[in-house]
Design a protein around this motif. Structure first.
Motif, PDB file in Angstrom:
ATOM      1  N   ALA A   7       8.707   4.024  -5.261  1.00  0.00           N
ATOM      2  CA  ALA A   7       9.740   4.541  -5.863  1.00  0.00           C
ATOM      3  C   ALA A   7      10.316   3.839  -7.251  1.00  0.00           C
ATOM      4  N   THR A   8      10.074   2.648  -7.344  1.00  0.00           N
ATOM      5  CA  THR A   8      10.333   1.908  -8.523  1.00  0.00           C
ATOM      6  C   THR A   8       9.389   2.336  -9.718  1.00  0.00           C
ATOM      7  N   GLY A   9       8.190   2.501  -9.299  1.00  0.00           N
ATOM      8  CA  GLY A   9       7.177   3.026 -10.401  1.00  0.00           C
ATOM      9  C   GLY A   9       7.691   4.295 -11.045  1.00  0.00           C
ATOM     10  N   GLY A  10       8.238   5.276 -10.189  1.00  0.00           N
ATOM     11  CA  GLY A  10       9.087   6.432 -10.758  1.00  0.00           C
ATOM     12  C   GLY A  10      10.017   6.496 -11.594  1.00  0.00           C
ATOM     13  N   LEU A  11      10.436   5.226 -11.738  1.00  0.00           N
ATOM     14  CA  LEU A  11      11.648   5.201 -12.544  1.00  0.00           C
ATOM     15  C   LEU A  11      11.488   4.554 -14.039  1.00  0.00           C
ATOM     16  N   GLY A  32      20.963   3.786  -7.709  1.00  0.00           N
ATOM     17  CA  GLY A  32      21.247   4.702  -7.217  1.00  0.00           C
ATOM     18  C   GLY A  32      20.316   5.912  -7.352  1.00  0.00           C
ATOM     19  N   GLU A  33      19.239   5.855  -8.330  1.00  0.00           N
ATOM     20  CA  GLU A  33      18.023   6.709  -8.271  1.00  0.00           C
ATOM     21  C   GLU A  33      17.256   6.152  -7.488  1.00  0.00           C
ATOM     22  N   LEU A  34      17.060   4.819  -7.149  1.00  0.00           N
ATOM     23  CA  LEU A  34      16.220   4.244  -6.166  1.00  0.00           C
ATOM     24  C   LEU A  34      16.460   4.675  -4.859  1.00  0.00           C
ATOM     25  N   ARG A  35      17.869   4.472  -4.626  1.00  0.00           N
ATOM     26  CA  ARG A  35      18.304   4.930  -3.326  1.00  0.00           C
ATOM     27  C   ARG A  35      18.149   6.574  -3.002  1.00  0.00           C
ATOM     28  N   SER A  36      18.559   7.339  -4.059  1.00  0.00           N
ATOM     29  CA  SER A  36      17.916   8.917  -3.772  1.00  0.00           C
ATOM     30  C   SER A  36      16.608   9.038  -3.362  1.00  0.00           C
ATOM     31  N   ALA A  37      15.514   8.312  -4.005  1.00  0.00           N
ATOM     32  CA  ALA A  37      14.253   8.516  -3.610  1.00  0.00           C
ATOM     33  C   ALA A  37      13.925   7.874  -2.245  1.00  0.00           C
ATOM     34  N   LEU A  38      14.508   6.740  -1.868  1.00  0.00           N
ATOM     35  CA  LEU A  38      13.899   6.340  -0.602  1.00  0.00           C
ATOM     36  C   LEU A  38      14.942   7.141   0.562  1.00  0.00           C
ATOM     37  N   GLU A  39      16.072   7.723   0.244  1.00  0.00           N
ATOM     38  CA  GLU A  39      16.542   8.459   1.202  1.00  0.00           C
ATOM     39  C   GLU A  39      16.109   9.944   1.258  1.00  0.00           C
ATOM     40  N   SER A  40      15.425  10.399   0.425  1.00  0.00           N
ATOM     41  CA  SER A  40      14.736  11.765   0.636  1.00  0.00           C
ATOM     42  C   SER A  40      13.320  11.388   0.076  1.00  0.00           C
ATOM     43  N   PRO A  41      12.657  10.709   0.988  1.00  0.00           N
ATOM     44  CA  PRO A  41      11.064  10.055   0.814  1.00  0.00           C
ATOM     45  C   PRO A  41      10.073  11.350   0.804  1.00  0.00           C
ATOM     46  N   ALA A  42      10.290  12.277   1.578  1.00  0.00           N
ATOM     47  CA  ALA A  42       9.265  13.460   1.588  1.00  0.00           C
ATOM     48  C   ALA A  42       9.347  13.996   0.180  1.00  0.00           C
ATOM     49  N   ARG A  43      10.621  14.547  -0.383  1.00  0.00           N
ATOM     50  CA  ARG A  43      10.562  15.129  -1.638  1.00  0.00           C
ATOM     51  C   ARG A  43      10.187  14.310  -2.659  1.00  0.00           C
ATOM     52  N   PHE A  44      10.459  13.144  -2.724  1.00  0.00           N
ATOM     53  CA  PHE A  44      10.047  12.147  -3.681  1.00  0.00           C
ATOM     54  C   PHE A  44       8.543  11.889  -3.698  1.00  0.00           C
ATOM     55  N   LEU A  45       7.778  11.671  -2.491  1.00  0.00           N
ATOM     56  CA  LEU A  45       6.533  11.695  -2.560  1.00  0.00           C
ATOM     57  C   LEU A  45       5.544  12.703  -3.061  1.00  0.00           C
TER      58      LEU A  45
END
Length: 474
Positions: free
Chosen positions: A306-310, A457-470
């Motif tokens: 998730a960090t790499g996506g930022l 906040g962006e990191l939290r959003s990615a981790l709380e919606s992991p399926a969409r992020f991945l």
């Protein structure tokens, strides 16, 4: 004839130990052949020949050397072969410690009677004659034994008498050799080391007793039983107790860690923000991915991805501060995340490369490999270099949040605590969810509090919606 200089292996050490020559003096070597084994505070690195030539050594095994110091010559066709001096070194060549032994500086010719540098912090072998009197080690100490830093830490931690180490009859003592001693019948009770004043150091104090964390056992010397008894007897008799029994001396690696931390505190005006993240769903997905990918996927792997996506949205967080009085930053082409690994043998921060564009399975494979390597302490410097943001893992139960150190050359560092159950509102009632704290320490010269909150906040959003992020980011 050209010089063979010591390369810069890392930014934390000013000196290295020449552990072993991999090519014989007078041997013809080719471009890329391994020539010498150098040890830093974190790793042991093979250094290769920069071009073809005949090797002429200028420094003995066990000596300290500095980046840029010429430790050998490579002779080309037509070069005259220099006469050999004692121990296979070129006559008149320098055999110095990191300061040149007598203040002339590294790489300068030694005067008659100069001693070969001893390995840092090792008790002397029989007949030793190191700088400052007895207590040197490595080549020139009479034993000819070189002890690597991982082996030395284990020797100090268990108080093993050096006589037992020398009795192995090996030229190079590595950690595996010391573990062999510990596995013997006499290893149940740690042996006493020599009494106070029996050891000397080369200025790093590692022998009077590699980045490591506070409290690790292998960075501390078990006090010699004889010294402790002597201190007790002296106290009972009204005399001053033995000083050595009162001090815990840090290992060479921990001293380097102290230098980095001190520099960070001195140079970087850091601030800190922490955010709570609901990790219930990402932990469930991680378990499924572990089965599907046949690779261990946990919360750290997901945070790294998730960090790499930022990177594209928050380039400052991955940038390198530039030199000079005018604040400026060098952009990072890829997100390279350093992740702390500590399996009880020292703290290491290997780097996972290009985490934004690589699949999660590869990231998980890298981290699994790093954990295995940490068990043996056999990292290469290339594994530990090049990170542009750091993730520190604090997985012990009960840690609420942790403030990481911003390393020189970076602008930010993340911290992650272990998940813990928390009761949260859920509609008309309550539910138990798993939460973790993700903290961000940042260089306030380049990052402001609002930016830090948006990044978390962006990191939290990615981790709380992991399926969409991945799905969107591989």
């Amino acid at each position: 004839m050209t010089g063979f200089p010591v390369p810069k292996l890392n930014n934390n050490d000013t000196t290295y130990v020449l552990v072993e020559w991999l090519a014989e003096d007078g041997q013809a070597v080719r471009d890329g052949d391994p020539v010498v084994l150098l040890e830093t505070s974190k790793a042991t690195e093979e250094v290769v020949a920069p071009h073809d030539g005949v090797l002429r050594r200028l420094l003995a095994e066990g000596a300290e050397c500095e980046p840029g110091q010429v430790i050998a010559h490579l002779l080309g066709p037509g070069d005259e072969t220099a006469p050999e001096g004692p121990a296979g070194t070129v006559a008149g060549a320098a055999t110095t410690d990191s300061t040149g032994g007598d203040g002339r500086g590294p790489g300068l010719p030694a005067e008659p009677g100069d001693s070969v540098s001893s390995g840092p912090g090792l008790p002397a072998g029989p007949g030793a004659s190191g700088p400052g009197g007895p207590g040197g080690a490595g080549a020139g100490d009479g034993s000819g034994v070189v002890v690597t830093m991982p082996a030395r830490e284990l020797i100090e931690a268990h108080g093993i008498a050096m006589e037992r180490v020398y009795a192995l009859g090996r030229k190079i003592i590595r950690r595996a050799d010391v573990e062999e001693l510990l596995g013997g019948p006499s290893s149940a009770t740690p042996q006493t080391t020599s009494t106070a004043g029996a050891t000397t150091t080369n200025g790093d104090a590692s022998g009077s007793a590699l980045p490591s964390t506070a409290g690790q056992a292998n960075g501390l010397l078990a006090p010699a039983q004889s010294a402790v008894h002597s201190a007790t007897d002296s106290a009972l008799n009204g005399a001053e107790p033995d000083d050595d029994a009162q001090w815990i001396t840090l290992s060479r690696a921990q001293q380097r860690t102290a230098e980095v931390v001190e520099r960070s505190r001195r140079e970087i005006p850091a601030a800190f923000t922490v955010m709570t993240v609901d990790v219930t769903e990402v932990l469930s997905l991680a378990r499924d991915l572990t089965r599907r990918l046949r690779a261990l996927v946990g919360l750290p792997e997901m945070v790294v991805k998730a960090t790499g996506g930022l990177l594209d949205r928050f380039p400052v967080f991955f940038a390198e501060p530039g030199p000079g009085p005018r604040p400026r930053l060098r952009r990072a082409a890829t997100a390279d995340v350093g992740v702390t690994v500590d399996v009880g043998r020292g703290l290491f921060i290997p780097v996972v490369r290009d985490v934004g564009d690589r699949p999660l399975s590869e990231i998980a494979g890298d981290l699994a490999g790093f954990r295995k390597t940490a068990l043996t302490g056999s990292f290469r410097e290339s594994d530990l270099q090049g990170g542009n943001i750091t993730l520190t893992l604090h997985t012990h139960d009960g840690i609420v949040h942790a403030v990481p150190i911003v390393f020189p050359g970076q602008t930010c560092a993340l911290s992650l605590t272990a998940p813990r159950p928390e009761v949260v509102p859920d509609g008309a009632g309550f539910a138990v969810r798993k939460t973790a704290a993700i903290g961000l320490a940042y260089d306030h010269r380049f990052v402001n509090g609002r930016d830090a909150a948006e990044f978390l906040g962006e990191l939290r959003s990615a981790l709380e919606s992991p399926a969409r992020f991945l799905t969107e980011n591989g």
